[in-house]
Write an enzyme that holds these catalytic residues in place. Sequence first.
Site, PDB file in Angstrom:
ATOM      1  N   ASP A  90     -12.859 110.567  56.844  1.00 25.10           N
ATOM      2  CA  ASP A  90     -12.461 111.698  57.853  1.00 25.10           C
ATOM      3  C   ASP A  90     -12.908 111.464  59.437  1.00 25.10           C
ATOM      4  OD1 ASP A  90     -12.494 112.346  55.380  1.00 25.10           O
ATOM      5  OD2 ASP A  90     -14.042 113.674  55.636  1.00 25.10           O
ATOM      6  N   GLY A 134     -11.916  99.594  53.972  1.00 28.55           N
ATOM      7  CA  GLY A 134     -13.555  99.541  54.426  1.00 28.55           C
ATOM      8  C   GLY A 134     -14.580  99.746  55.310  1.00 28.55           C
ATOM      9  N   TYR A 155      -8.230 110.668  46.968  1.00 26.03           N
ATOM     10  CA  TYR A 155      -7.637 111.055  45.711  1.00 26.03           C
ATOM     11  C   TYR A 155      -9.030 111.335  45.187  1.00 26.03           C
ATOM     12  CZ  TYR A 155      -6.397 110.350  40.629  1.00 26.03           C
ATOM     13  OH  TYR A 155      -6.877 110.052  39.227  1.00 26.03           O
ATOM     14  N   GLY A 167     -15.972 119.229  54.530  1.00 28.29           N
ATOM     15  CA  GLY A 167     -14.571 119.269  54.126  1.00 28.29           C
ATOM     16  C   GLY A 167     -14.013 118.325  54.182  1.00 28.29           C
TER      17      GLY A 167
END
Length: 310
Positions: free
Chosen positions: A258, A227, A166, A28
Amino acid sequence: MTKIFFLGECMVELRELDDATMGQSFAGDVYNSAVYMKRCYPKLAVAMITAIGRDRLSEKMLSRFNSEDLDTQFVFQHPSKVSGMYFIETDSAGERRFTYWRNDSAAKKVVQFLNDDVVEQLTSADMLFFSGIPLAIIEQDSRVAFWQKLEHLKLAGVKLVFDPNYRAQLWANKADAIEQFNKAFQISDIALPGIEDLNVLYGISSAAEAIDFFQQYQLEELVIKDGPKSVVTLTGTDLQSHKIIPVTNVVDTTSAGDAFNGVYLGARLSGRTVSEAVQLGAKAAGTVIQHPGAIAPLAAFKQAMSEAGL
């Protein structure tokens, strides 16, 4: 000891190993960031704020948190809800496709556990990190209370960090997401947006446009991720563009952002310069995408980060 809380959702991750076998792990966005921060900066106190169930997989998830040396004081167990689950598929270029089962996710209820006593305990933190995913999944009638609790933490001196991660399928409509993201940018001290998300929501297609957009907010630190191209940072009046060396052996791009977030923030909390933190974050992201799944093997990850100077 410097303390950071990661507020959000961890899920059960399923991955196809072959035609007859599934691999199972946990992942997550905020959890991934917490793991990578703690692996690189073990002296930081890194804690999860989330809600899980009391089912067997939730208990295994809690054990995994502990095995990664994350503080679980504020991991609440809902009596009837369970942990969300997703199945991940990757194509030949390492790009991802997800199938989710989270309608009965306990993490949607996390605000209910954040009573006045808990929030007061959270004021001991130096930093609290949250993303667009917990904003999307918390229940509509909990949103006002959520923002009030974050405002209390901010007034108490806790630095608020937001990553506008998002996921369109989690929102009723784009306008709802934009409204909540605007609130997050307004209250945050640090923002870590990606150009891809900004483009979908705000039509922003470059770092220069992003810099202009964020002038309306009182951010102390802005980190714009484009990116594999570059990272642009703005700290006060110090604007820097950081070149990133792309990774050629891309296996799975899951959790790249993350990993960057967790290691970048850990570096900054540990006294590193913005430039040093960006390079360490990029190294973490580049390492993670060379392994399947959101959480790279511990030994391989630590070896790569050791080579980067940690």
